[in-house]
Design an enzyme around this catalytic site. Structure first.
Site, short mmCIF file in Angstrom:
data_model
loop_
_atom_site.label_atom_id
_atom_site.label_comp_id
_atom_site.label_asym_id
_atom_site.label_seq_id
_atom_site.Cartn_x
_atom_site.Cartn_y
_atom_site.Cartn_z
N ILE A 1 24.52 -33.21 -1.07
CA ILE A 1 24.90 -34.00 -2.23
C ILE A 1 25.83 -33.22 -3.15
O ILE A 1 25.60 -32.05 -3.43
CB ILE A 1 23.64 -34.39 -3.04
N CYS A 2 26.88 -33.91 -3.63
CA CYS A 2 27.74 -33.31 -4.64
C CYS A 2 27.38 -33.95 -5.97
O CYS A 2 27.67 -35.12 -6.21
CB CYS A 2 29.20 -33.59 -4.30
N LEU A 3 26.69 -33.20 -6.81
CA LEU A 3 26.27 -33.72 -8.11
C LEU A 3 26.25 -32.56 -9.09
O LEU A 3 25.64 -31.53 -8.81
CB LEU A 3 24.86 -34.35 -7.97
N ASN B 1 29.72 -39.23 -2.39
CA ASN B 1 29.23 -37.93 -2.87
C ASN B 1 28.11 -37.35 -2.00
O ASN B 1 27.45 -36.39 -2.39
CB ASN B 1 28.79 -38.03 -4.33
#
Lengths: 149, 143
Positions: free
Chosen positions: A86-88, A79
């Protein structure tokens, strides 16, 4: 000179006086909306023993808009991309003004414990993770030793 | 500025925004840019591309540039250098460097300016009468 919003002042004071375990965040002297962040790799994760540097910025619209956060330490994680982006969900569509810097950093710490290869940002890492989790975790441990000390 | 409540976007987040815009491409496709090394966490070295404006001696050519955004960007301007050989009044004839003293967007830099501003303004330079008269090197040559 516009004043720093009270909410940001309070959050900063609390981050400094009661830091969350394994997390530190301190504002730059010349930009109080810009934080140096350090997250320790969670015990039991492939990032254990690593110390990860991040940067966090509170945009003008904060808290109506989420903080911007990026890893500065290289990390092998499905992620997080090569540039540390960041993929969140809480940084994107799941952001709410009820959340705080602290909650974001705790979510990031949790993301290190529980990588999510089904919602990837680094497609090659996610693929490695899905195909052979043990091997991917070994690479993550290697990178932790190499870059996060 | 210092300690001000109004947000000053720090270098890295500013460059990440520029990267996003660059990856989408400018609306008219006449200039483009991106990181020279897609894993450069420091976001320092960039490639730029300018499509020569129609009706000028630069028409139909693609110009490659190397752009360096130092630690002080965007307070300080980037260093900009043509990789493709070109004759322009603001470009050093032996190195390809764009000279800040003869190119206003760099010489009188403002933090509102972006990599895209610089490339678009260089493209405008190609349309200026003084530059249109200059003999141009063979296509495909490099500094």
């Amino acid at each position: 000179m516009a004043e720093l919003p009270k909410r940001i002042v309070k959050e900063t004071q609390r981050l400094m006086s009661e830091p969350a375990p394994g997390i530190s965040a301190s504002p730059h002297e010349d930009n109080l909306r810009y934080f140096d962040v350090m997250i320790q790799g969670p015990v039991g994760s492939p990032y254990e023993g690593g110390c990860f540097k991040l940067e966090l910025f509170l945009p003008d619209q904060y808290p109506m808009e989420a903080p911007k956060v990026r890893f500065l330490t290289r990390i092998y994680h499905p992620n997080v991309d090569k540039l540390g982006r960041i993929c969140l969900d809480v940084l994107k569509d799941k952001w709410s003004p009820a959340l705080q810097i602290r909650t974001v950093l705790l979510s990031l710490q949790a993301l290190l414990s529980a990588p999510n290869p089904d919602d990837p940002l680094a497609e090659d890492v996610a693929k490695a993770w899905r195909e052979n989790e043990a091997a991917a975790m070994a690479t993550a441990r290697e990178w932790t030793q190499k870059y996060a000390q | 500025m210092a300690g001000s409540g109004a947000a000053t976007v720090p270098r890295n987040f500013r460059l990440l925004d520029e990267l996003d815009r660059g990856e989408k491409g400018s609306a008219d496709g006449t200039v483009s840019y991106g990181l020279a090394d897609p894993s450069d966490i420091s976001l320092t070295n960039w490639n730029g591309m300018i499509v020569g404006p129609p009706g000028t001696p630069f028409d139909g050519r693609l110009y490659t540039l190397a752009i360096t955004c130092g630690d002080n960007y965007p307070i300080a301007p980037p260093l900009v250098r043509f990789v493709s050989k070109v004759s322009l009044s603001c470009v050093n004839a032996s190195t390809g460097a764009v000279e800040p003293r003869s190119f206003r967007p760099l010489g009188q830099w403002s933090r509102e300016y972006t990599i895209e501003t610089v490339l678009a303004e260089l493209r405008r330079e190609m349309c200026q009468p003084n530059n249109r008269k200059l003999p141009q090197p063979a296509e495909g040559s490099s500094f």
